[in-house]
Design a protein around this motif. Structure first.
Motif, PDB file in Angstrom:
ATOM      1  N   THR A  44      25.198  25.517   8.787  1.00  0.00           N
ATOM      2  CA  THR A  44      24.651  24.586   7.798  1.00  0.00           C
ATOM      3  C   THR A  44      23.861  25.400   6.771  1.00  0.00           C
ATOM      4  O   THR A  44      23.376  26.493   7.080  1.00  0.00           O
ATOM      5  N   VAL A  46      20.834  25.200   4.807  1.00  0.00           N
ATOM      6  CA  VAL A  46      19.414  25.571   4.862  1.00  0.00           C
ATOM      7  C   VAL A  46      19.144  26.495   6.048  1.00  0.00           C
ATOM      8  O   VAL A  46      18.409  27.485   5.934  1.00  0.00           O
ATOM      9  N   CYS A  47      19.746  26.187   7.189  1.00  0.00           N
ATOM     10  CA  CYS A  47      19.537  27.011   8.391  1.00  0.00           C
ATOM     11  C   CYS A  47      20.009  28.448   8.172  1.00  0.00           C
ATOM     12  O   CYS A  47      19.379  29.395   8.650  1.00  0.00           O
ATOM     13  N   ASP A 118      14.683  15.795  16.251  1.00  0.00           N
ATOM     14  CA  ASP A 118      14.385  15.011  15.053  1.00  0.00           C
ATOM     15  C   ASP A 118      15.170  13.706  15.148  1.00  0.00           C
ATOM     16  O   ASP A 118      16.393  13.706  14.994  1.00  0.00           O
ATOM     17  N   ASP A 120      15.628  11.343  13.184  1.00  0.00           N
ATOM     18  CA  ASP A 120      16.280  10.904  11.944  1.00  0.00           C
ATOM     19  C   ASP A 120      17.499  11.742  11.579  1.00  0.00           C
ATOM     20  O   ASP A 120      18.214  11.421  10.627  1.00  0.00           O
ATOM     21  N   GLU A 121      17.728  12.842  12.300  1.00  0.00           N
ATOM     22  CA  GLU A 121      18.880  13.692  12.024  1.00  0.00           C
ATOM     23  C   GLU A 121      19.808  13.684  13.234  1.00  0.00           C
ATOM     24  O   GLU A 121      19.395  14.032  14.332  1.00  0.00           O
ATOM     25  N   ARG A 132      12.966  21.539  12.535  1.00  0.00           N
ATOM     26  CA  ARG A 132      12.593  22.933  12.232  1.00  0.00           C
ATOM     27  C   ARG A 132      11.187  23.177  12.782  1.00  0.00           C
ATOM     28  O   ARG A 132      10.190  23.013  12.091  1.00  0.00           O
ATOM     29  N   TYR A 149       8.701  21.024  10.672  1.00  0.00           N
ATOM     30  CA  TYR A 149       9.319  20.643   9.406  1.00  0.00           C
ATOM     31  C   TYR A 149      10.505  19.721   9.691  1.00  0.00           C
ATOM     32  O   TYR A 149      11.196  19.906  10.694  1.00  0.00           O
ATOM     33  N   PRO A 150      10.790  18.774   8.783  1.00  0.00           N
ATOM     34  CA  PRO A 150      12.016  17.997   8.927  1.00  0.00           C
ATOM     35  C   PRO A 150      13.230  18.846   8.571  1.00  0.00           C
ATOM     36  O   PRO A 150      13.104  19.925   7.980  1.00  0.00           O
ATOM     37  N   ALA A 151      14.402  18.342   8.899  1.00  0.00           N
ATOM     38  CA  ALA A 151      15.637  19.099   8.659  1.00  0.00           C
ATOM     39  C   ALA A 151      15.866  19.392   7.181  1.00  0.00           C
ATOM     40  O   ALA A 151      16.495  20.398   6.834  1.00  0.00           O
ATOM     41  N   THR A 152      15.354  18.538   6.305  1.00  0.00           N
ATOM     42  CA  THR A 152      15.629  18.673   4.874  1.00  0.00           C
ATOM     43  C   THR A 152      14.798  19.756   4.189  1.00  0.00           C
ATOM     44  O   THR A 152      15.065  20.106   3.046  1.00  0.00           O
ATOM     45  N   THR A 153      13.786  20.297   4.882  1.00  0.00           N
ATOM     46  CA  THR A 153      12.855  21.229   4.249  1.00  0.00           C
ATOM     47  C   THR A 153      12.874  22.582   4.946  1.00  0.00           C
ATOM     48  O   THR A 153      12.487  22.689   6.112  1.00  0.00           O
TER      49      THR A 153
END
Length: 224
Positions: A44, A46-47, A118, A120-121, A132, A149-153
């Motif tokens: 993915t 960001v990762c 998480d 929400d993910e 994260r 941190y959330p997955a989006t950040t």
């Protein structure tokens, strides 16, 4: 969410399969500091940037006697294949070897135990992914710092390096680090230290900022 670690908790001495073989966590850490950080998924965007930056900073963490280890809900086979992409992203030879191992937690046992999921993910099967999370452990195996941190950040690994510097300094010296502090900056004398004791502990001098309250609690000294 069940599970989770609080500051001061001892790290569970779990066993896990990783990209460098099976480990027992306490043995892996030895007498070192440790960073356990999770990411939502292999392959993915960001990762990939995060683990790439962690790889670039690995020599700096090693200088500070810090061992790093990553985790996600993917298999060792996926971790190894993805490592080629991470190295290629960094402009290096696309090999399966990273300067830190990645834990296989495809059953989510460890993520649940540590409170890393998480809600929400989710993956294609509706299963939650890992957030994260950053856990920093001292040589005593106790949790010194956690960041979520959330997955989006994406995280800032330079900041993680900065807090390691602060944690290691303040673990052995009676000081605290102020806002935006970085290695080499002045530090603050903790309030429990008397004026007389401060003079003995900090021969480079102590500067006290005058405040309207008249209270002399903003005391600075060069980094010991």
């Amino acid at each position: 969410m069940p599970g989770g670690l609080l500051l001061g908790d001892e790290a569970p001495n779990f066993e896990a399969d990783t990209t460098v073989g099976r480990i027992r966590f306490h043995d892996f850490l030895g007498d070192s500091w440790g960073i356990l950080f999770s990411h939502p998924r292999d392959f993915t965007p960001v990762c990939t940037t995060e683990l790439g930056r962690a790889a670039k900073l690995a020599p700096e963490f090693a200088k500070r006697n810090v061992k790093m280890i990553a985790l996600s809900v993917d298999s060792v086979q996926d971790h190894l294949a993805w490592s080629k992409d991470i190295n290629a992203y960094n402009g290096d030879e696309p090999t399966e070897k990273l300067p830190y191992p990645i834990i296989d937690d495809h059953k989510r046992d460890l993520a649940i135990k540590l409170g890393m999921l998480d809600p929400d993910e989710q993956d294609g099967q509706g299963m939650p992914l890992t957030a994260r999370v950053v856990f920093i452990f001292g040589p005593d195996k106790k949790l010194k710092l956690s960041i979520l941190y959330p997955a989006t950040t994406g995280r800032n690994f330079d900041e993680i390096l900065r807090v390691v510097d602060s944690l290691q300094l303040t673990a052995y010296k009676k000081v605290a680090t102020p806002v935006d502090w970085k290695h080499g900056d002045s530090v603050m004398v903790v309030p429990t230290i008397s004026e007389e004791e401060a003079k003995k502990l900090f021969p480079k001098g102590v500067f006290t900022k005058e405040l309207p309250s008249g209270k002399k609690y903003l005391r600075y000294t060069p980094q010991p």
